[in-house]
Design a protein around this motif. Sequence first.
Motif, PDB file in Angstrom:
ATOM      1  N   ASP A  20      42.645  12.930  55.133  1.00  0.00           N
ATOM      2  CA  ASP A  20      41.544  12.394  55.908  1.00  0.00           C
ATOM      3  C   ASP A  20      40.244  13.089  55.502  1.00  0.00           C
ATOM      4  OD1 ASP A  20      40.485  10.933  58.302  1.00  0.00           O
ATOM      5  OD2 ASP A  20      40.100  13.006  58.944  1.00  0.00           O
ATOM      6  N   GLU A  21      39.181  12.327  55.288  1.00  0.00           N
ATOM      7  CA  GLU A  21      37.893  12.886  54.877  1.00  0.00           C
ATOM      8  C   GLU A  21      37.344  13.881  55.897  1.00  0.00           C
ATOM      9  OE1 GLU A  21      36.031  12.813  52.089  1.00  0.00           O
ATOM     10  OE2 GLU A  21      37.701  11.765  51.157  1.00  0.00           O
ATOM     11  N   GLY A  22      37.534  13.573  57.179  1.00  0.00           N
ATOM     12  CA  GLY A  22      37.059  14.478  58.220  1.00  0.00           C
ATOM     13  C   GLY A  22      37.775  15.817  58.172  1.00  0.00           C
ATOM     14  N   PHE A  23      39.073  15.767  57.901  1.00  0.00           N
ATOM     15  CA  PHE A  23      39.858  16.991  57.793  1.00  0.00           C
ATOM     16  C   PHE A  23      39.382  17.823  56.596  1.00  0.00           C
ATOM     17  CE2 PHE A  23      43.689  19.276  56.295  1.00  0.00           C
ATOM     18  CZ  PHE A  23      43.884  20.086  57.404  1.00  0.00           C
ATOM     19  N   LEU A  24      39.143  17.161  55.469  1.00  0.00           N
ATOM     20  CA  LEU A  24      38.646  17.872  54.291  1.00  0.00           C
ATOM     21  C   LEU A  24      37.274  18.480  54.554  1.00  0.00           C
ATOM     22  CD1 LEU A  24      39.792  15.443  51.466  1.00  0.00           C
ATOM     23  CD2 LEU A  24      40.603  17.779  51.854  1.00  0.00           C
ATOM     24  N   LYS A  29      34.059  23.378  55.523  1.00  0.00           N
ATOM     25  CA  LYS A  29      33.183  24.141  56.418  1.00  0.00           C
ATOM     26  C   LYS A  29      33.835  25.472  56.813  1.00  0.00           C
ATOM     27  CE  LYS A  29      30.705  23.748  60.785  1.00  0.00           C
ATOM     28  NZ  LYS A  29      30.433  22.896  61.946  1.00  0.00           N
ATOM     29  N   VAL A  30      35.102  25.433  57.193  1.00  0.00           N
ATOM     30  CA  VAL A  30      35.803  26.647  57.633  1.00  0.00           C
ATOM     31  C   VAL A  30      35.858  27.687  56.517  1.00  0.00           C
ATOM     32  CG1 VAL A  30      38.094  27.538  58.238  1.00  0.00           C
ATOM     33  CG2 VAL A  30      37.194  25.546  59.420  1.00  0.00           C
ATOM     34  N   PHE A  31      36.161  27.241  55.288  1.00  0.00           N
ATOM     35  CA  PHE A  31      36.316  28.171  54.184  1.00  0.00           C
ATOM     36  C   PHE A  31      35.024  28.378  53.393  1.00  0.00           C
ATOM     37  CE2 PHE A  31      40.800  26.558  54.587  1.00  0.00           C
ATOM     38  CZ  PHE A  31      41.274  27.718  55.195  1.00  0.00           C
ATOM     39  N   ASP A  32      33.953  27.707  53.825  1.00  0.00           N
ATOM     40  CA  ASP A  32      32.631  27.861  53.207  1.00  0.00           C
ATOM     41  C   ASP A  32      32.684  27.615  51.698  1.00  0.00           C
ATOM     42  OD1 ASP A  32      29.907  28.282  53.212  1.00  0.00           O
ATOM     43  OD2 ASP A  32      30.110  30.443  52.853  1.00  0.00           O
ATOM     44  N   VAL A  33      33.264  26.478  51.334  1.00  0.00           N
ATOM     45  CA  VAL A  33      33.338  26.070  49.927  1.00  0.00           C
ATOM     46  C   VAL A  33      32.694  24.696  49.780  1.00  0.00           C
ATOM     47  CG1 VAL A  33      35.396  27.440  49.425  1.00  0.00           C
ATOM     48  CG2 VAL A  33      35.663  25.098  50.235  1.00  0.00           C
ATOM     49  N   GLU A  34      32.433  24.303  48.547  1.00  0.00           N
ATOM     50  CA  GLU A  34      31.715  23.054  48.324  1.00  0.00           C
ATOM     51  C   GLU A  34      32.589  21.871  47.946  1.00  0.00           C
ATOM     52  OE1 GLU A  34      28.223  23.388  46.002  1.00  0.00           O
ATOM     53  OE2 GLU A  34      27.622  25.273  46.938  1.00  0.00           O
ATOM     54  N   ASP A  36      36.421  19.684  47.700  1.00  0.00           N
ATOM     55  CA  ASP A  36      37.711  19.458  48.362  1.00  0.00           C
ATOM     56  C   ASP A  36      38.804  20.296  47.701  1.00  0.00           C
ATOM     57  OD1 ASP A  36      36.404  17.624  49.920  1.00  0.00           O
ATOM     58  OD2 ASP A  36      37.210  15.861  48.891  1.00  0.00           O
ATOM     59  N   GLU A  37      38.759  20.381  46.382  1.00  0.00           N
ATOM     60  CA  GLU A  37      39.764  21.147  45.649  1.00  0.00           C
ATOM     61  C   GLU A  37      39.766  22.614  46.073  1.00  0.00           C
ATOM     62  OE1 GLU A  37      40.712  22.513  41.073  1.00  0.00           O
ATOM     63  OE2 GLU A  37      39.568  20.676  41.400  1.00  0.00           O
ATOM     64  N   GLU A  38      38.574  23.210  46.172  1.00  0.00           N
ATOM     65  CA  GLU A  38      38.477  24.608  46.601  1.00  0.00           C
ATOM     66  C   GLU A  38      39.004  24.775  48.024  1.00  0.00           C
ATOM     67  OE1 GLU A  38      34.570  26.538  44.606  1.00  0.00           O
ATOM     68  OE2 GLU A  38      34.213  24.790  45.894  1.00  0.00           O
ATOM     69  N   ALA A  39      38.692  23.821  48.885  1.00  0.00           N
ATOM     70  CA  ALA A  39      39.117  23.897  50.284  1.00  0.00           C
ATOM     71  C   ALA A  39      40.631  23.833  50.410  1.00  0.00           C
ATOM     72  CB  ALA A  39      38.472  22.766  51.089  1.00  0.00           C
ATOM     73  N   VAL A  40      41.250  22.903  49.700  1.00  0.00           N
ATOM     74  CA  VAL A  40      42.708  22.755  49.772  1.00  0.00           C
ATOM     75  C   VAL A  40      43.384  23.972  49.148  1.00  0.00           C
ATOM     76  CG1 VAL A  40      44.667  21.388  48.952  1.00  0.00           C
ATOM     77  CG2 VAL A  40      42.648  20.254  49.877  1.00  0.00           C
ATOM     78  N   ARG A  41      42.860  24.461  48.015  1.00  0.00           N
ATOM     79  CA  ARG A  41      43.429  25.644  47.381  1.00  0.00           C
ATOM     80  C   ARG A  41      43.360  26.851  48.321  1.00  0.00           C
ATOM     81  NH1 ARG A  41      40.202  26.418  43.184  1.00  0.00           N
ATOM     82  NH2 ARG A  41      41.284  24.920  41.889  1.00  0.00           N
TER      83      ARG A  41
END
Length: 100
Positions: A20-24, A29-34, A36-41
């Motif tokens: 879901d785009e909202g989840f990504l 935001k939580v992990f302060d990354v730019e 989606d790949e960085e966030a999921v990793r």
Amino acid sequence: MTRPVESEPDVARNVTIEMDEGFLADLRKVFDVETDEEAVREAAMRLAMYVRRQEFIDDIKSGEIDLQYDVRNGRARPTPPAWTAVPDGGGPHRVEVLGP
């Protein structure tokens, strides 16, 4: 807990998942990354570290890991002093001497 030995070297793998785009957006935001790949990793790495930490704690609680064992001389550490902190009605702890 015995963990399997990995036979393959560390390899980067590409995985395609639908999220879901909202989840990504929340993950970014939580992990302060730019990206989606960085966030999921980051989420996957933190989850893996959490699980490993929990397994370590479970191993300590079960007695499989003995924190009193001193690897330098193959013996348990000396016994602690003959006193203990005793909870005193939710306030500061009092010290109670054990023995003579």
